[in-house]
Every structure is written in structure tokens, then in C-alpha cells.
Design a protein around this motif. Structure first.
Motif, PDB file in Angstrom:
ATOM      1  N   PRO A 185       9.153 -16.212 -12.976  1.00 22.04           N
ATOM      2  CA  PRO A 185       8.623 -14.915 -13.423  1.00 22.04           C
ATOM      3  C   PRO A 185       9.413 -13.737 -12.857  1.00 22.04           C
ATOM      4  N   ARG A 186      10.701 -13.678 -13.183  1.00 22.12           N
ATOM      5  CA  ARG A 186      11.596 -12.675 -12.569  1.00 22.12           C
ATOM      6  C   ARG A 186      12.949 -12.757 -13.263  1.00 22.12           C
ATOM      7  N   PRO A 187      13.851 -11.807 -12.983  1.00 20.15           N
ATOM      8  CA  PRO A 187      15.225 -11.991 -13.465  1.00 20.15           C
ATOM      9  C   PRO A 187      15.762 -13.332 -12.959  1.00 20.15           C
ATOM     10  N   HIS A 188      16.694 -13.916 -13.706  1.00 20.76           N
ATOM     11  CA  HIS A 188      17.057 -15.318 -13.467  1.00 20.76           C
ATOM     12  C   HIS A 188      18.549 -15.525 -13.671  1.00 20.76           C
ATOM     13  N   ASN A 189      19.052 -16.543 -12.982  1.00 20.41           N
ATOM     14  CA  ASN A 189      20.458 -16.934 -13.094  1.00 20.41           C
ATOM     15  C   ASN A 189      20.921 -17.080 -14.552  1.00 20.41           C
ATOM     16  N   SER A 190      20.021 -17.565 -15.410  1.00 24.98           N
ATOM     17  CA  SER A 190      20.392 -17.793 -16.809  1.00 24.98           C
ATOM     18  C   SER A 190      20.540 -16.490 -17.594  1.00 24.98           C
ATOM     19  N   ARG A 246       0.816  -1.226   0.000  1.00 24.27           N
ATOM     20  CA  ARG A 246       0.000   0.000   0.000  1.00 24.27           C
ATOM     21  C   ARG A 246       0.848   1.273   0.000  1.00 24.27           C
ATOM     22  N   LYS A 247       2.118   1.152   0.394  1.00 19.26           N
ATOM     23  CA  LYS A 247       2.983   2.337   0.509  1.00 19.26           C
ATOM     24  C   LYS A 247       3.768   2.635  -0.778  1.00 19.26           C
ATOM     25  N   VAL A 248       3.655   1.755  -1.795  1.00 17.83           N
ATOM     26  CA  VAL A 248       4.439   1.953  -3.024  1.00 17.83           C
ATOM     27  C   VAL A 248       3.505   2.187  -4.217  1.00 17.83           C
ATOM     28  N   ASP A 249       4.067   2.622  -5.332  1.00 19.12           N
ATOM     29  CA  ASP A 249       3.250   2.909  -6.524  1.00 19.12           C
ATOM     30  C   ASP A 249       3.122   1.706  -7.454  1.00 19.12           C
ATOM     31  N   VAL A 250       4.232   1.002  -7.648  1.00 22.56           N
ATOM     32  CA  VAL A 250       4.232  -0.240  -8.439  1.00 22.56           C
ATOM     33  C   VAL A 250       4.960  -1.274  -7.602  1.00 22.56           C
ATOM     34  N   LEU A 251       4.447  -2.518  -7.607  1.00 22.24           N
ATOM     35  CA  LEU A 251       5.041  -3.584  -6.793  1.00 22.24           C
ATOM     36  C   LEU A 251       5.534  -4.713  -7.688  1.00 22.24           C
ATOM     37  N   THR A 252       6.755  -5.165  -7.438  1.00 18.42           N
ATOM     38  CA  THR A 252       7.295  -6.332  -8.145  1.00 18.42           C
ATOM     39  C   THR A 252       7.928  -7.247  -7.102  1.00 18.42           C
ATOM     40  N   PHE A 253       8.417  -8.426  -7.549  1.00 20.90           N
ATOM     41  CA  PHE A 253       9.055  -9.349  -6.599  1.00 20.90           C
ATOM     42  C   PHE A 253      10.257 -10.012  -7.258  1.00 20.90           C
ATOM     43  N   GLU A 254      11.200 -10.443  -6.413  1.00 16.63           N
ATOM     44  CA  GLU A 254      12.396 -11.091  -6.961  1.00 16.63           C
ATOM     45  C   GLU A 254      12.474 -12.555  -6.511  1.00 16.63           C
ATOM     46  N   ILE A 255      11.390 -13.031  -5.888  1.00 14.95           N
ATOM     47  CA  ILE A 255      11.307 -14.411  -5.407  1.00 14.95           C
ATOM     48  C   ILE A 255       9.838 -14.813  -5.468  1.00 14.95           C
ATOM     49  N   GLU A 256       9.576 -16.098  -5.769  1.00 13.12           N
ATOM     50  CA  GLU A 256       8.172 -16.507  -5.952  1.00 13.12           C
ATOM     51  C   GLU A 256       7.430 -16.768  -4.646  1.00 13.12           C
ATOM     52  N   THR A 257       8.153 -16.996  -3.553  1.00 11.56           N
ATOM     53  CA  THR A 257       7.488 -17.337  -2.292  1.00 11.56           C
ATOM     54  C   THR A 257       6.987 -16.079  -1.587  1.00 11.56           C
ATOM     55  N   VAL A 258       5.935 -15.493  -2.157  1.00 13.84           N
ATOM     56  CA  VAL A 258       5.287 -14.325  -1.541  1.00 13.84           C
ATOM     57  C   VAL A 258       3.789 -14.626  -1.420  1.00 13.84           C
ATOM     58  N   GLY A 277       6.905  -8.202 -17.232  1.00 19.42           N
ATOM     59  CA  GLY A 277       8.238  -8.273 -16.631  1.00 19.42           C
ATOM     60  C   GLY A 277       9.033  -9.331 -17.366  1.00 19.42           C
ATOM     61  N   LEU A 278       9.880 -10.028 -16.622  1.00 20.16           N
ATOM     62  CA  LEU A 278      10.688 -11.080 -17.243  1.00 20.16           C
ATOM     63  C   LEU A 278      10.123 -12.451 -16.919  1.00 20.16           C
ATOM     64  N   LEU A 279      10.265 -13.362 -17.877  1.00 19.83           N
ATOM     65  CA  LEU A 279       9.942 -14.763 -17.658  1.00 19.83           C
ATOM     66  C   LEU A 279      11.131 -15.577 -18.174  1.00 19.83           C
ATOM     67  N   ALA A 280      11.781 -16.297 -17.259  1.00 19.12           N
ATOM     68  CA  ALA A 280      12.882 -17.175 -17.674  1.00 19.12           C
ATOM     69  C   ALA A 280      12.288 -18.548 -17.949  1.00 19.12           C
ATOM     70  N   VAL A 281      12.461 -19.028 -19.181  1.00 20.09           N
ATOM     71  CA  VAL A 281      11.868 -20.304 -19.596  1.00 20.09           C
ATOM     72  C   VAL A 281      12.992 -21.329 -19.752  1.00 20.09           C
ATOM     73  N   GLU A 282      12.983 -22.335 -18.873  1.00 21.48           N
ATOM     74  CA  GLU A 282      13.995 -23.393 -18.935  1.00 21.48           C
ATOM     75  C   GLU A 282      13.490 -24.505 -19.843  1.00 21.48           C
TER      76      GLU A 282
END
Length: 385
Positions: free
Chosen positions: A272-277, A68-80, A251-256
Motif C-alpha cells: 500500500p505505497r509507492p513500489h519498486n515496480s 499529532r504534529k502533522v496535518d496528513v500522515l502517510t507511510f513508505e513502509i508497512e512495518t509501522v 494512495g497507491l496500491l502495487a498489485v503483484e
């Protein structure tokens, strides 16, 4: 459209690990204000964001209050907490990738069934509510050895994935929902990072090839470009694009992917985020994956995904025999090598096979870059004091 730059606009990031830290390189470049939430008070992101909140990513209230305190929300890990993301969206908050996308990806059983529904090529599989259900299926000969066992939730960096060759191998696996996947005879493990903006602009990065550590089941080297035929690379990018369209992610989707002996492309799993690859892209691409994620979620024009030069990425993981305060042994030796860039993630404590950093090696010649990568791997060690 917001004025993102040098303004009060705030981008919120759920998760304060190395992916968030590398995303913050780019927000700093553009002078975009950031807030980060992570349960670890010493999270790598803490030094680079404008505001840091200590909080549980799976706690509904924590995520809701932060969002609620931000304008756009993203995540760098799926466990949210997805329910909190859904509530934020109901309140008109922009969340990218969306809660609906994350819901389909967070549980590997749901993810695999989604591929089946969408006619996306993937290895044959069965989902079981409990380990006992899988054991019964094996007894009744409804499923057979060998196969790959995967926990449907919580797996990452090789954890929650095991090859099961016989009955004994299944005993140490935890109870709970899991999936059994047919073993694929593959030539290569490949990956494609796809960027998709809010208004639907889509770009794919070149296909990368992943070489895995036999013991830790973690990526050891990522090579870009992958050493495959141009028509196979084209096919892999087309499949990745199809997966991206199915998920309607932003955003980004890393497809293995697996490249089978018959030159078929099968989807393994996605993130669904930046990825090691995609780490190689920081040094090797015109637009690195972290800047691209930012461009996509803020609906800015996507950048050029081509490589300027060949790149090989080496993961720096904790030495199997060390635990404690980290020390990067021989780092000065690798820094003398041409085209070598170390990235240190900022985790103070090392433990066996923990991802502590990576090194990118760039060269006009991929074979030369690969040789240097091997020299780097032999030289540097992640140990403790």
C-alpha cells in the motif's frame, strides 16, 4: 480543503528510506512542507525533508507523538504501529492509507484470507500458527511438496520467502506464523500500480513485467509495457482495480500478479505505497507514481498514468562479495549511454543484495531499452572501498 502549497500545512511520512526520498522530490516540486520519522539517524530522507525525527516506527508513543504534529500522515513502509494509527484516526487525524487497510495487508496470512473472502483469484494456500504445525500437516499429507513458504510478517525484498522442495529445505526456516502457498506454473510475474484518491477517483498504470534474480529472489528488471497480449493487460488492470476497491485504500496500491500457463491472472501480494515496480514512471510516465501518491492522499485530481516512452528499470543492489562504505563502480560509463538515468538512494553502507539504487532506461523501442538495461547491469557494480 487545505492550502497545501507554500503554507504551514505539514505532510508527515513514517519511514525515511528511498521511497520517502523519492516522494520528497515531488513535495519539493510543489513546495509542500514535510516531516519524516525513521529509526536511522542517517536515513536517506533526512537531506530533503523540512523536519526529521529519529524514532521507532513500531513504538506506539513515538508514532502517536509524531502523528499529532502533522496535518496528513502517510507511510513508505508497512512495518509501522497500527494501533497508533488507529488512535490518531480516532483523534480526527487524516491517515492515508488508513489503519484498516494496513491491518489487512501487514500480515500476509490476513491478506491471503482477505482475497479468499472477497473472491479475488489467488494461489491455493494454508496459514499455520507455527512452523511445527506446517511440519505436522506435511507428515499427515494435508499439504505437499513443493510449495512456497512465506513468513506472515516482516518479509521484504525477497526475505521471508523460500521455495520448499523437500523436508531439508524447511529446517532453516524460522519458527513462528507462516503460510504455505501452492507453486504456480506461471508464464510471467506482472504488477499494476493503482492510484485511488480520498474522494474515490481511481486510475491504473500500464501493466509491468518483472524479471527476478534467481539467487536473491529480488526483482532484477521491470519492463513497461509488459510483453503480453492487450486483452491480458486489460484483464490484469481490471483485477488490480478490483483488489484496490476491496481494500478501499487511499494512495497507491502495487498489485503483484501471476499470469498462469492457462492465461489466468492470480494475485500474489500487494503493497500500500509507492513500489519498486513503479520506479520506471519517474522518467517514462506523464505522472510518476510518487506525484500520484501525493495527489491521491491530498485529494487532488489524479494525473495521466500513460507512458510517454517505454521504460526498463534495473535495481542496483550490493555486490554479493562486498560490505562497507559504498562505491558505485563504472557509474560514469553507464551515464554515457542514451536514455540512462541512475538514482542513488543515499545509503552509505552496502551489503550483499541490499537495494542501493536503481537505473531507468527509456527508449521508444522496448527491446532496445531491454538491451541497454543488460549493458547497464554488466557495467555498473555496487562495491565497497
Amino acid at each position: 480543503m487545505y492550502n497545501y502549497f507554500s503554507s504551514n500545512f505539514t505532510l508527515g511520512i513514517l519511514g525515511g528510506g528511498q521511497l520517502g526520498k523519492m516522494l520528497l522530490y515531488e513535495t519539493r516540486k510543489y513546495d509542500i512542507k514535510t516531516a519524516v520519522m525513521d529509526p536511522n539517524p542517517e536515513a536517506p530522507c533526512k537531506i530533503a525533508c523540512n523536519a526529521f525525527t529519529e524514532g521507532d516506527l513500531m513504538n506506539f508513543e513515538n508514532v502517536l507523538d509524531f502523528g499529532r504534529k502533522v496535518d496528513v500522515l502517510t507511510f513508505e513502509i508497512e512495518t509501522v504501529n497500527v494501533e497508533a494509527l488507529e488512535q490518531l484516526e480516532k483523534e480526527g487525524k487524516k491517515v492515508y492509507p488508513s489503519a484498516a487497510t494496513l491491518r489487512k495487508i501487514q500480515d500476509k496470512g490476513v491478506q491471503k484470507n482477505f482475497y479468499k473472502e472477497q473472491n479475488i483469484p489467488t494461489a491455493d494456500f494454508r496459514v499455520y500458527p507455527e512452523k511445527d504445525d506446517l511440519t505436522e500437516a506435511l507428515v499427515r499429507k494435508e499439504w505437499e511438496y513443493p510449495f512456497v513458504w512465506k513468513s506472515t510478517t516482516g518479509g521484504y525484498d525477497g526475505k521471508g520467502v523460500s521455495v520448499i522442495r523437500e523436508e531439508e529445505d524447511l529446517i532453516p526456516m524460522p519458527d513462528g506464523a507462516c503460510l504455505a502457498e501452492k507453486m504456480i506454473r506461471f508464464k510471467n510475474e506482472l504488477a499494476v500500480v493503482v492510484a485511488r484518491s480520498v474522494s474515490g477517483e481511481v486510475k491504473t498504470y500500464p501493466v509491468v513485467e518483472m524479471e527476478f534474480h534467481p539467487e536473491a529472489n529480488q526483482v532484477e528488471y521491470v519492463l513497461c509495457p509488459a510483453r503480453i497480449e492487450p486483452e491480458i493487460a486489460e484483464k490484469a488492470r481490471a483485477v488490480a482495480k478490483e483488489v484496490s476497491e476491496s481494500f478501499e485504500h487511499v494512495g497507491l496500491l502495487a498489485v503483484e500478479l501471476f499470469l498462469t500457463q492457462e492465461n489466468e491472472i492470480l494475485v500474489n501480494e500487494v503493497a500500500p505505497r509507492p513500489h519498486n515496480s513503479g520506479h520506471y514512471s519517474i522518467e517514462a510516465s506523464y505522472t510518476n507514481q510518487f506525484e500520484q501518491h501525493l495527489r491521491a492522499i491530498l485529494d487532488l485530481p489524479l494525473g495521466n498514468t500513460d507512458s510517454k516512452v517505454a521504460g526498463v528499470m534495473v535495481n542496483l543492489v550490493g555486490h554479493p562479495d562486498y560490505e562497507g562504505q559504498v562505491r558505485y563502480k563504472n557509474i560514469e560509463k553507464i551515464m554515457k549511454m542514451d536514455g540512462v538515468s541512475p538514482h542513488i538512494y543515499g545509503k552509505k553502507q552496502t551489503r550483499p543484495f541490499r537495494k542501493m539504487g536503481h537505473v531507468t532506461i527509456v527508449n521508444k523501442d522496448l527491446d532496445e531499452a531491454r538491451k541497454t538495461a543488460e549493458a547497464v547491469k554488466k557495467e555498473i557494480e555496487v562495491v565497497s572501498n
